[in-house]
Design a protein around this motif. Structure first.
Motif, mmCIF file in Angstrom:
data_model
loop_
_atom_site.group_PDB
_atom_site.id
_atom_site.type_symbol
_atom_site.label_atom_id
_atom_site.label_comp_id
_atom_site.label_asym_id
_atom_site.label_seq_id
_atom_site.Cartn_x
_atom_site.Cartn_y
_atom_site.Cartn_z
ATOM 1 N N ASN A 202 0.801 -1.227 0.000
ATOM 2 C CA ASN A 202 0.000 0.000 0.000
ATOM 3 C C ASN A 202 0.832 1.275 0.000
ATOM 4 O OD1 ASN A 202 0.936 -0.468 2.574
ATOM 5 N ND2 ASN A 202 -0.886 0.312 3.600
ATOM 6 N N HIS A 203 2.120 1.190 -0.331
ATOM 7 C CA HIS A 203 2.965 2.390 -0.418
ATOM 8 C C HIS A 203 3.131 2.877 -1.846
ATOM 9 C CE1 HIS A 203 3.866 2.204 3.815
ATOM 10 N NE2 HIS A 203 4.280 0.951 3.702
ATOM 11 N N ALA A 204 2.494 2.211 -2.804
ATOM 12 C CA ALA A 204 2.572 2.628 -4.209
ATOM 13 C C ALA A 204 1.187 2.567 -4.837
ATOM 14 C CB ALA A 204 3.543 1.735 -4.986
ATOM 15 N N HIS A 205 0.823 3.633 -5.550
ATOM 16 C CA HIS A 205 -0.403 3.614 -6.328
ATOM 17 C C HIS A 205 -0.203 2.726 -7.561
ATOM 18 C CE1 HIS A 205 -2.247 6.766 -3.963
ATOM 19 N NE2 HIS A 205 -1.210 7.566 -4.168
ATOM 20 N N VAL A 206 -1.242 1.988 -7.948
ATOM 21 C CA VAL A 206 -1.170 1.069 -9.084
ATOM 22 C C VAL A 206 -2.032 1.629 -10.213
ATOM 23 C CG1 VAL A 206 -1.473 -1.300 -9.866
ATOM 24 C CG2 VAL A 206 -0.876 -0.845 -7.470
ATOM 25 N N LEU A 207 -1.392 1.913 -11.360
ATOM 26 C CA LEU A 207 -2.082 2.588 -12.463
ATOM 27 C C LEU A 207 -2.052 1.731 -13.724
ATOM 28 C CD1 LEU A 207 -0.461 6.129 -11.982
ATOM 29 C CD2 LEU A 207 -2.454 5.159 -10.801
ATOM 30 N N ARG A 208 -3.210 1.607 -14.348
ATOM 31 C CA ARG A 208 -3.325 0.943 -15.650
ATOM 32 C C ARG A 208 -3.725 2.032 -16.663
ATOM 33 N NH1 ARG A 208 -7.947 -2.989 -15.636
ATOM 34 N NH2 ARG A 208 -6.544 -4.600 -14.820
ATOM 35 N N PRO A 209 -2.785 2.521 -17.481
ATOM 36 C CA PRO A 209 -3.110 3.605 -18.424
ATOM 37 C C PRO A 209 -4.141 3.162 -19.457
ATOM 38 C CG PRO A 209 -0.736 3.376 -18.142
ATOM 39 C CD PRO A 209 -1.351 2.171 -17.497
ATOM 40 N N HIS A 210 -5.022 4.122 -19.868
ATOM 41 C CA HIS A 210 -5.947 3.864 -20.963
ATOM 42 C C HIS A 210 -5.171 3.798 -22.275
ATOM 43 C CE1 HIS A 210 -9.053 4.176 -18.120
ATOM 44 N NE2 HIS A 210 -9.252 5.497 -18.141
#
Length: 403
Positions: A89-97
């Motif tokens: 929980n120390h990193a945001h997880v991003l899936r780009p469009h």
């Protein structure tokens, strides 16, 4: 804020990515030890271990949530992962469009201005709500990829240069260590084998009194374990005792006294330095003061203690106590001390100090080059996202590299 080209659309980050933070699961190091495996376990700035299962299995962008130096432009804030992974929980997880190249996004997040987004006093934090509001430039996808290709071409050269600089730093440190080993190794029968205790006039523990910040100009600095660095005394981060303290003048250092760090981590215990100053100073209980007789140059003894042979002796006799290593006064007195004639000691001290001086000059030159490389990296990122790095054949890099 980076001045984006007027032809680029700008969107909030939250509208360009799917945020998968709800799938994150923190697992303590203790618990991970019970779940050995080969799946990478990621945190704020990179991989921090492994685990037996994966909660993600796709190309993603990770952006630090906390524990990241958001306001230091030379520090990474984002990185890419792909394949099986676990994220805490120390990193945001991003899936780009699909409209956003993930490499473009990651590079941009390293260059972005986080003022007004990351907040905190002792530990900066980028909340999900604040992260969603970060403005992201969005050139067309082909242009994003051209920018990434050009960036990676130039950054790969910088990576090679920085790697060479780090290697050069290691080599000059190895050169100094080899010189120290050579200078402290007997080359004549005129040398005799003795011990620290046999040639010392005084071996004494420091003060256990509670020290504090400086209150009066007359307060006496008390050297502690952190004040011994690279065989020298470092006069930063000092604590003090009042000049009228009951242990003074008995525990005041005299020029030529050697101070030995008797308790520290296993890597640092046993480091030493010679006090060569006119100011009043004392030493704390984790240090031992050694005062030698006239047949010993204290700088010579300091060389021997910090030499490879000296480090091997420390390692062989150090005892472990609750995560700390200790070499007590009895073991210090038994420290083997090869002793050449006094003039030979002084000659070898001077020879080694010349090597150390050369090392320090080279270290400063390398450090300056590393600073320039970091500045160039920042300039390249800024140029990329201000639209000045779209042409791989441009002369921009030469412009940025010029003094």
């Amino acid at each position: 804020m980076i001045p984006f080209p007027s032809s680029w659309r700008v969107h909030d980050l939250g509208g360009l990515v799917e945020i998968l933070d709800s799938r994150r699961i923190p697992v303590s190091a203790k618990e991970r030890a019970k779940r050995p495996g080969k799946v990478p376990y990621y945190g704020a700035t990179g991989q921090v271990g492994t685990i037996d299962e994966a909660i993600f299995d796709e190309p993603l962008v990770l952006l630090g949530e906390d524990g990241v130096q958001f306001f230091d432009p030379s520090k990474r804030k984002s990185y890419l992962i792909e394949g099986r992974a676990w994220v805490n929980n120390h990193a945001h997880v991003l899936r780009p469009h699909d409209v956003l190249d993930r490499r473009f996004l990651s590079y941009y997040l390293d260059a972005a201005d986080y003022r007004g987004f990351a907040n905190g006093t002792t530990r900066l934090k980028l909340t999900q709500a604040a992260m969603r509001r970060i403005p992201v430039p969005l050139p067309v996808l082909d242009e994003q990829r051209r920018i990434v290709a050009t960036l990676e071409d130039h950054l790969s050269r910088l990576d090679v240069a920085e790697s060479s600089l780090r290697l050069a730093m290691q080599k000059i440190d190895a050169m100094a260590t080899a010189s120290l080993d050579r200078q402290t190794t007997a080359e004549s029968r005129a040398w005799r084998d003795t011990t620290v205790g046999a040639v010392a006039e005084l071996v004494e523990y420091g003060s256990s009194a509670k020290c504090a910040g400086q209150v009066a100009d007359s307060d006496v600095p008390v050297l502690r374990m952190g004040n011994i660095q690279n065989g020298k005394i470092n006069w930063t981060g000092l604590k003090y005792l009042p000049a009228g303290h009951a242990e003074f003048p008995k525990l005041l250092l005299q020029s030529g006294d050697l101070v030995f760090n008797r308790t520290n981590s296993a890597e640092l215990v046993g480091k030493s330095a010679v006090f060569e100053d006119t100011r009043a100073a004392s030493f704390a209980s984790y240090l031992i003061r050694v005062r030698f007789g006239q047949e010993v140059n204290p700088a010579w003894a300091n060389m021997v203690i910090n030499s490879p042979a000296g480090r091997r002796y420390v390692k062989s006799v150090a005892s472990q106590q609750v995560g700390q290593a200790n070499v007590n006064g009895t073991k210090l007195k038994a420290f083997p001390l090869p002793l050449p004639p006094l003039d030979e000691q002084s000659r070898r001290v001077r020879a080694y100090e010349e090597v150390v001086g050369s090392r320090e000059r080279l270290r400063h030159q390398i450090a300056d080059s590393m600073v320039r490389a970091a500045a160039l990296r920042r300039s390249l990122l800024t140029a990329a996202f201000s639209g000045r790095l779209t042409n791989p054949s441009s002369e921009l890099v030469e412009e940025l590299e010029s003094p």
